[in-house]
Design a protein around this motif. Structure first.
Motif, PDB file in Angstrom:
ATOM      1  N   TRP A  31       0.808  -1.221   0.000  1.00 12.79           N
ATOM      2  CA  TRP A  31       0.000   0.000   0.000  1.00 12.79           C
ATOM      3  C   TRP A  31       0.842   1.273   0.000  1.00 12.79           C
ATOM      4  CZ3 TRP A  31      -5.058   0.873  -0.724  1.00 12.79           C
ATOM      5  CH2 TRP A  31      -5.919  -0.226  -0.656  1.00 12.79           C
ATOM      6  N   ARG A  32       2.120   1.167   0.297  1.00 11.88           N
ATOM      7  CA  ARG A  32       2.924   2.380   0.470  1.00 11.88           C
ATOM      8  C   ARG A  32       3.025   3.221  -0.806  1.00 11.88           C
ATOM      9  NH1 ARG A  32       7.797   0.591   4.656  1.00 11.88           N
ATOM     10  NH2 ARG A  32       6.381  -0.062   6.345  1.00 11.88           N
ATOM     11  N   PRO A  33       3.328   2.646  -1.958  1.00 13.57           N
ATOM     12  CA  PRO A  33       3.371   3.490  -3.168  1.00 13.57           C
ATOM     13  C   PRO A  33       2.026   4.151  -3.472  1.00 13.57           C
ATOM     14  CG  PRO A  33       4.395   1.347  -3.560  1.00 13.57           C
ATOM     15  CD  PRO A  33       3.689   1.246  -2.251  1.00 13.57           C
ATOM     16  N   VAL A  34       0.941   3.424  -3.226  1.00 12.09           N
ATOM     17  CA  VAL A  34      -0.393   3.965  -3.501  1.00 12.09           C
ATOM     18  C   VAL A  34      -0.670   5.166  -2.603  1.00 12.09           C
ATOM     19  CG1 VAL A  34      -2.873   3.466  -3.501  1.00 12.09           C
ATOM     20  CG2 VAL A  34      -1.239   1.723  -4.251  1.00 12.09           C
ATOM     21  N   LEU A  35      -0.387   5.015  -1.311  1.00  9.30           N
ATOM     22  CA  LEU A  35      -0.640   6.104  -0.365  1.00  9.30           C
ATOM     23  C   LEU A  35       0.244   7.317  -0.649  1.00  9.30           C
ATOM     24  CD1 LEU A  35      -0.975   4.053   2.940  1.00  9.30           C
ATOM     25  CD2 LEU A  35      -2.807   5.201   1.709  1.00  9.30           C
ATOM     26  N   ALA A  36       1.519   7.063  -0.954  1.00 12.10           N
ATOM     27  CA  ALA A  36       2.434   8.171  -1.240  1.00 12.10           C
ATOM     28  C   ALA A  36       1.989   8.929  -2.488  1.00 12.10           C
ATOM     29  CB  ALA A  36       3.852   7.643  -1.414  1.00 12.10           C
ATOM     30  N   LEU A  37       1.591   8.199  -3.523  1.00  7.28           N
ATOM     31  CA  LEU A  37       1.153   8.838  -4.765  1.00  7.28           C
ATOM     32  C   LEU A  37      -0.147   9.613  -4.545  1.00  7.28           C
ATOM     33  CD1 LEU A  37       2.069   9.053  -7.715  1.00  7.28           C
ATOM     34  CD2 LEU A  37       0.548   7.138  -8.250  1.00  7.28           C
ATOM     35  N   LEU A  38      -1.062   9.028  -3.780  1.00  8.11           N
ATOM     36  CA  LEU A  38      -2.331   9.699  -3.506  1.00  8.11           C
ATOM     37  C   LEU A  38      -2.105  10.997  -2.742  1.00  8.11           C
ATOM     38  CD1 LEU A  38      -5.407   9.744  -3.531  1.00  8.11           C
ATOM     39  CD2 LEU A  38      -5.391   8.338  -1.461  1.00  8.11           C
ATOM     40  N   LEU A  39      -1.249  10.966  -1.723  1.00  8.09           N
ATOM     41  CA  LEU A  39      -0.970  12.167  -0.959  1.00  8.09           C
ATOM     42  C   LEU A  39      -0.292  13.223  -1.833  1.00  8.09           C
ATOM     43  CD1 LEU A  39      -1.113  13.572   1.760  1.00  8.09           C
ATOM     44  CD2 LEU A  39       1.078  12.520   2.355  1.00  8.09           C
ATOM     45  N   LEU A  40       0.550  12.770  -2.754  1.00 14.82           N
ATOM     46  CA  LEU A  40       1.199  13.691  -3.673  1.00 14.82           C
ATOM     47  C   LEU A  40       0.167  14.412  -4.540  1.00 14.82           C
ATOM     48  CD1 LEU A  40       3.831  14.783  -4.941  1.00 14.82           C
ATOM     49  CD2 LEU A  40       3.768  12.820  -6.489  1.00 14.82           C
ATOM     50  N   PHE A  41      -0.794  13.661  -5.088  1.00 17.49           N
ATOM     51  CA  PHE A  41      -1.832  14.262  -5.928  1.00 17.49           C
ATOM     52  C   PHE A  41      -2.716  15.213  -5.113  1.00 17.49           C
ATOM     53  CE2 PHE A  41      -1.693  10.403  -8.960  1.00 17.49           C
ATOM     54  CZ  PHE A  41      -0.696  11.025  -9.704  1.00 17.49           C
ATOM     55  N   VAL A  42      -3.062  14.807  -3.902  1.00 16.44           N
ATOM     56  CA  VAL A  42      -3.873  15.667  -3.039  1.00 16.44           C
ATOM     57  C   VAL A  42      -3.149  16.977  -2.765  1.00 16.44           C
ATOM     58  CG1 VAL A  42      -4.758  15.916  -0.679  1.00 16.44           C
ATOM     59  CG2 VAL A  42      -5.197  13.818  -1.968  1.00 16.44           C
ATOM     60  N   MET A  43      -1.853  16.877  -2.517  1.00 17.23           N
ATOM     61  CA  MET A  43      -1.060  18.054  -2.223  1.00 17.23           C
ATOM     62  C   MET A  43      -0.972  18.992  -3.421  1.00 17.23           C
ATOM     63  SD  MET A  43       2.331  19.065  -2.920  1.00 17.23           S
ATOM     64  CE  MET A  43       3.419  20.277  -2.219  1.00 17.23           C
ATOM     65  N   ILE A  44      -0.739  18.443  -4.599  1.00 17.28           N
ATOM     66  CA  ILE A  44      -0.644  19.276  -5.801  1.00 17.28           C
ATOM     67  C   ILE A  44      -1.972  19.971  -6.073  1.00 17.28           C
ATOM     68  CG2 ILE A  44      -0.353  19.205  -8.308  1.00 17.28           C
ATOM     69  CD1 ILE A  44       1.702  17.000  -7.906  1.00 17.28           C
ATOM     70  N   GLU A  45      -3.082  19.243  -5.934  1.00 21.92           N
ATOM     71  CA  GLU A  45      -4.388  19.849  -6.149  1.00 21.92           C
ATOM     72  C   GLU A  45      -4.633  20.982  -5.165  1.00 21.92           C
ATOM     73  OE1 GLU A  45      -9.081  18.500  -6.524  1.00 21.92           O
ATOM     74  OE2 GLU A  45      -7.773  17.493  -5.083  1.00 21.92           O
TER      75      GLU A  45
END
Length: 629
Positions: free
Chosen positions: A486-500
């Protein structure tokens, strides 16, 4: 230098926001995950400088004023690389803060220093974003001056009344249209710092600032002493989500509830501050249930609930939450415990001064509450059914669909809440731990009570339970992070949330910097008004025209008909009672009269009354003030 303060703020926000979110990611990372987060930090912070930040040619600290586009891009990337050096150091600090076990007093001190640094960093992000163009954006709405007028009179004259409604059930002497909690705090601000839009909005910004460390403290408490690392991670991540998760739509707002609601001078933001404080006190009392003086902690929790309720009525929703938790923990034996009685006693104690104040002007209270009567039709079953059916209206601002009817898929923050929050609540419930159960019950009960009891479907109200929802998401993410896939998924999701979130903050900054300052517009209106004139206009403009006796358009409208007033007056008669010297007709009132000019409209009589009044007094146009906002 050629650099505006606003652009300096934006660059600073970009840097702090990039660091803050990556800190949130960093505290989730276990062994082997640091490299991935470091790479992600390069992408994010480069985006901040290359895409979101103002032109580097306008920032002499980064590049010469006459820089070419190539030099400009190079300067931005160089700045991003330099920034990453700092970020990697902070990530290492966050790793140490979240993973080092407590083994010695020196380690304890170091960990506390690191945690304080990280919390302060997040607070700086919030502070910088919230103070940017605070006095000018959003445009002053109808509720802010409505609330501020009573606080202003309390601060200047020592009278809790509102001159906006002079003649309406003694409103100028005893104000009952809103609860007093927020008014008292705002009056203190006015007393100390003077009166203005910035001062008015400084209070909700400050309350939002207090909310962030409260969320962190609550996360640590809910995790317990045996899971300190989990508590620290969840607390920092919840703070990050509060700062950058974009839930609502709209082109002129960030869509981040805390950042949008926390800069409007309404009472909403005060409720979660005292609500979370009440929850912390309640949990503390539960954990020391068999110790001396524990009842005082329950009483303090009840008092915090009472204060939340004095800011807005739905602050009292914490009482049924706590009583239900006590019932689940104690079963039938709950009635033999002192806890529920101390809770209720604390809440009553907080409300007692207000109840005495209401009793001293009972008839005025009933009169001023007439316009709110339909919100408390508690003996009517249809009231509850309609509330539940129309609860969806509270969330229409999230803009789930495009105008064409297609889903907005490029909204990582929104989909994170819609899909992950229910899963998070279920995961927490399955843990069968008292702290997890408390958090789940608090979220679910608020959602249920909001749908059942609140007829007004204001989006702003969600801030009451929004921090709880972010805490649930944060705990779920921390739990999932322990599973390596789950770590890559969570890191990528948080990255997208942050950029938005960052892009939304930048968009709001751009819009806000183009708005005409409120004081400038108000002074242009004042140029057409003679000294001492009694002004009738919507309450939007009172703050800028408070040097004149001022009445809101709501005053004669409330007096019209028999719903909000004991007499059935026509608008013509109501205007005669107000007797204004100057009448302000802005776009809102112009639209109202344009609509009611149609004979088929139910309020057509009001239009005719207004025309009759203006003709009888031979009203003349003294000025027109136009503004694109």
């Amino acid at each position: 230098m050629g650099v505006t303060v606003g652009k300096r703020i934006l660059v600073g926000v970009g840097v702090f926001a990039g660091v803050g979110v990556l800190v949130g990611m960093g505290v989730l990372v276990g062994e082997g995950g640091f490299v991935g987060v470091a790479l992600a930090s390069f992408v994010v912070t480069t985006s901040v400088f290359v895409v979101i930040a103002p032109s580097a040619a306008e920032i002499p600290a980064f590049t010469p004023t006459a820089a070419s586009r190539t030099q400009e891009a190079s300067a931005r990337v160089t700045a991003a690389l330099a920034n990453n050096t700092v970020i990697y150091f902070i990530l290492l600090l966050s790793q140490a803060a979240s993973n080092v076990p407590v083994a010695s007093s020196i380690q304890n001190v170091m960990i506390m220093i690191m945690l304080i640094m990280l919390i302060i960093l997040q607070l700086l992000i919030y502070w910088a974003v919230s103070l940017d163009n605070l006095a000018n954006f959003p445009l002053v709405g109808q509720d802010e001056p409505w609330i501020a007028a009573a606080s202003y009179k309390l601060a200047t004259d020592g009278v809790f009344g509102s001159d906006l409604f002079t003649g309406y059930y003694n409103s100028e002497q005893r104000h009952y249209q809103q609860l007093p909690g927020f008014h008292l705090l705002l009056a203190a601000i006015f007393r100390v710092a003077g009166v203005g839009v910035f001062q008015m909005r400084f209070l909700p910004v400050t309350l939002g600032l207090l909310l962030l460390p409260l969320v962190f403290a609550l996360a640590r408490q809910l995790a317990g002493r045996r899971r300190q690392i989990t508590g620290r991670r969840a607390g920092l991540l919840a703070m990050t989500l509060l700062l950058l998760l974009r839930f609502a739509g709209g082109a002129d707002v960030t869509g981040v509830p805390l950042l949008d609601i926390g800069r409007i001078a309404r009472y909403d933001i005060g409720v979660p501050v005292f609500g979370l404080a009440a929850l912390w006190l309640f949990n503390h009392a539960e954990r020391r249930a068999h110790r001396p003086r524990t009842p005082l902690w329950y009483a303090a929790s009840g008092a915090a609930v009472g204060i939340a309720g004095l800011i807005h009525m739905y602050g009292l929703f914490w009482l049924p939450v706590f009583l239900l938790i006590l019932l689940l923990h104690n079963g039938r034996g709950v009635l033999r415990r002192t806890a529920p009685y101390y809770l209720l006693a604390g809440a009553v104690f907080a409300w007692l001064p207000w109840l005495l104040y209401v009793a001293g002007g009972w008839e005025d209270y009933l009169g001023q509450q007439r316009y709110l009567a339909d919100r408390f039709d508690l003996l009517n079953l249809q009231f509850y059914l309609q509330n539940i059916v129309y609860e969806i209206d509270r969330y229409r601002v999230v803009d789930l669909l495009y105008e064409t009817g297609r889903l907005q898929l490029a909204r990582p923050g929104l989909w994170t809440v819609l899909l992950a929050l229910p899963v998070s609540l279920l995961m927490l419930l399955r843990r069968r731990q008292p702290a997890a159960t408390t958090l789940v019950l608090a979220v679910v009960m608020h959602l249920f009570l909001f749908a059942l009891l609140l007829k007004q479907k204001h989006y702003n109200y969600i801030i009451a339970f929004w921090p709880l929802a972010m805490l649930a998401l944060a705990f779920c993410a921390v739990q999932l992070w322990q599973r390596r896939p789950w770590r890559p998924v969570l890191a990528l999701l948080l990255l997208f949330v942050m950029i938005e979130g960052l892009m939304a903050i930048d968009r709001r900054h751009t819009v806000a910097s183009q708005v005409t300052p409120y004081t400038q517009f108000a002074s242009r209106v004042a140029d057409h008004i003679l000294e001492g004139s009694l002004v009738l206009g919507l309450q939007h403009y009172w703050l800028g025209l408070r040097q004149y006796p001022y009445r809101t358009w709501l005053l004669p409208l409330f007096m019209t008909g028999s719903t909000f007033y004991h007499e059935s007056l026509t608008l013509d008669q109501a205007l005669e009672r107000v007797d204004p010297d100057v009448v302000l007709v802005d776009r809102h009132m112009a639209q109202f009269f344009a609509r009611t000019a149609e004979p088929a409209q139910p309020d057509h009589d009001r239009y005719l009354d207004f025309r009759r009044y203006m003709a009888r007094h031979e009203a003349t146009l003294v000025g027109v003030v136009e503004d694109g906002d």
